[in-house]
Write an enzyme that holds these catalytic residues in place. Sequence first.
Site, PDB file in Angstrom:
ATOM      1  N   LYS A 212       1.567  -3.347   6.623  1.00 14.76           N
ATOM      2  CA  LYS A 212       1.959  -3.662   5.238  1.00 14.76           C
ATOM      3  C   LYS A 212       3.478  -3.562   5.088  1.00 14.76           C
ATOM      4  CE  LYS A 212      -1.971  -4.557   3.248  1.00 14.76           C
ATOM      5  NZ  LYS A 212      -2.228  -5.793   2.510  1.00 14.76           N
TER       6      LYS A 212
ATOM      7  N   TYR B 208      -2.404   0.415   9.749  1.00 13.30           N
ATOM      8  CA  TYR B 208      -2.587  -0.334   8.505  1.00 13.30           C
ATOM      9  C   TYR B 208      -1.302  -0.299   7.665  1.00 13.30           C
ATOM     10  CZ  TYR B 208      -3.927  -1.044   3.667  1.00 13.30           C
ATOM     11  OH  TYR B 208      -3.963  -1.459   2.361  1.00 13.30           O
TER      12      TYR B 208
ATOM     13  N   SER C  91       0.807  -1.221   0.000  1.00 10.53           N
ATOM     14  CA  SER C  91       0.000   0.000   0.000  1.00 10.53           C
ATOM     15  C   SER C  91       0.838   1.268   0.000  1.00 10.53           C
ATOM     16  CB  SER C  91      -0.869  -0.007   1.256  1.00 10.53           C
ATOM     17  OG  SER C  91      -1.482   1.239   1.431  1.00 10.53           O
TER      18      SER C  91
END
Length: 326
Positions: A143, A139, A115
Amino acid sequence: MNVFVTGGAGYIGSHVVRRLIEAGHRVRVYDNLSEGHAAAVPAETLFVGDLMDEDRLVEGLADGFDCVMHFAAHCYVGESMEAPEKYYRNNVVGSLRLLSAMRKAGAGRIVFSSSAATYGEPDEVPIPEDHPTRPINAYGQTKLDFEHALRYYAGAYGLGYVALRYFNAAGAAPDAHIGEDHDPETHLVPIVLEAALGRRDAVKIFGSDYPTPDGTCVRDYIHVWDLAQAHILAMEAIETGSGRTYNLGNGSGYSVREVIETARRVTGRKISAVDVPRRPGDPPALVASSRRIAQELGWTPEFPDLQTIIETAWRWHQAHPDGYGD
Ligand code: UDP
């Protein structure tokens, strides 16, 4: 090739599965259907299992797969700030179980769904891949943590990988048979289109005091169909024992207000919007430089402009106002 797709019944995964099958590959979808939809993939491809269940992963991988594509993940920036444990558990612990199962099953290549959130607040836009990675939400951190694991596993165990850092995926398959359906929905484009359908009230604009031209956040929207094509190019290019990282975006930034305005034009409907406070964890602007994947793998987007992206999403939403209806 034989391709094992975790999270293949989800939004991006299901579009990749469609393109893989169209290109003549054999696919097994590994999905726990917590967020994915059985109706989004051919029934015969579906193998239900959880990413945390290593034995089930080994079972699923047993038939001999040339490549794994790994989409199964939680993917909401806002939620990751409120429930980081959920994100670390699935996106890091579950993903490490996948790598362990792959070693047991002798599967040595993986395309990882990473991402733009790995960059945090960029020093410059468009962002090249060698830009420092300083995530500002859990988040993005999960990643990035898994990208690091891939690098060390490549060195030690001969794993071959490509990490694809997506900017903002949107749109739907050109025939509108599959599309985006999250519950709850948090992503801007489907929210705006649900408002156009009269299925929600005003769109909330999270923050209008950012240092951007109109004060709202700027993002780089990429068509999910173009994103899917990049996975096939990446899979074909993977080399054992080494890895590459590529950005995937179109190189143009659009503000939240511009997305809403474009959706008003595309749909011809009234879409009300209201300014509300910032959402924690949102960088002001994220725009990709995708030069590396264009140069090295020959990736060229077919649907680079926002209007077309929103048009295909609108076709899906009109044809499926209740999503998959499950
Ligand atoms: N956004 C918004 N209202 C919404 C949903 C999103 O203003 O109801 C904004 C969000 O703050 C971000 C941009 O739209 O700046 C894109 O958010 P999205 O959740 O779609 O993707 P993300 O960039 O978080 O991956």
